[in-house]
Scaffold this motif. Structure first.
Motif: not given
Length: 94
Positions: A34-41
């Motif tokens: 939803a926040q356009d982040l990779a899970t690593t971020e």
């Protein structure tokens, strides 16, 4: 308003069972998307999730990583699949 990634990470590490951990990891992954982040971020260390008993599983390979486990199931990460995190019986990879 949805919980912050930090709160979702804390919920994952406080999960009392593998099933609840799976729920928490899914909520975290959804929030990252939803926040356009990779899970690593987002702050959750997927390589250091709690475990809930049973032997350490063998390496599975084929782009699949075991993220957590209990005596009967594995929480696997199929990084490049539509449904990324899946709870499977240990017997599926015996």
């Amino acid at each position: 308003m949805s919980p912050s990634l930090h709160i979702l990470s804390e919920r994952a590490f406080a999960a009392p069972s593998l099933l609840r951990l799976w729920d928490a990891v899914e909520a975290y992954a959804d929030a990252c998307r939803a926040q356009d982040l990779a899970t690593t971020e987002g702050g959750l260390d997927l390589g250091n999730l709690p475990t809930y008993g049973g032997d350490v599983p063998a390496h599975i390979g084929n782009g699949i990583a075991v993220r957590s486990w209990d005596e009967t199931h594995l929480l696997i990460d199929r990084r490049h699949q539509q449904q990324r995190f899946v709870l499977v019986p240990r017997s599926a990879y015996a």
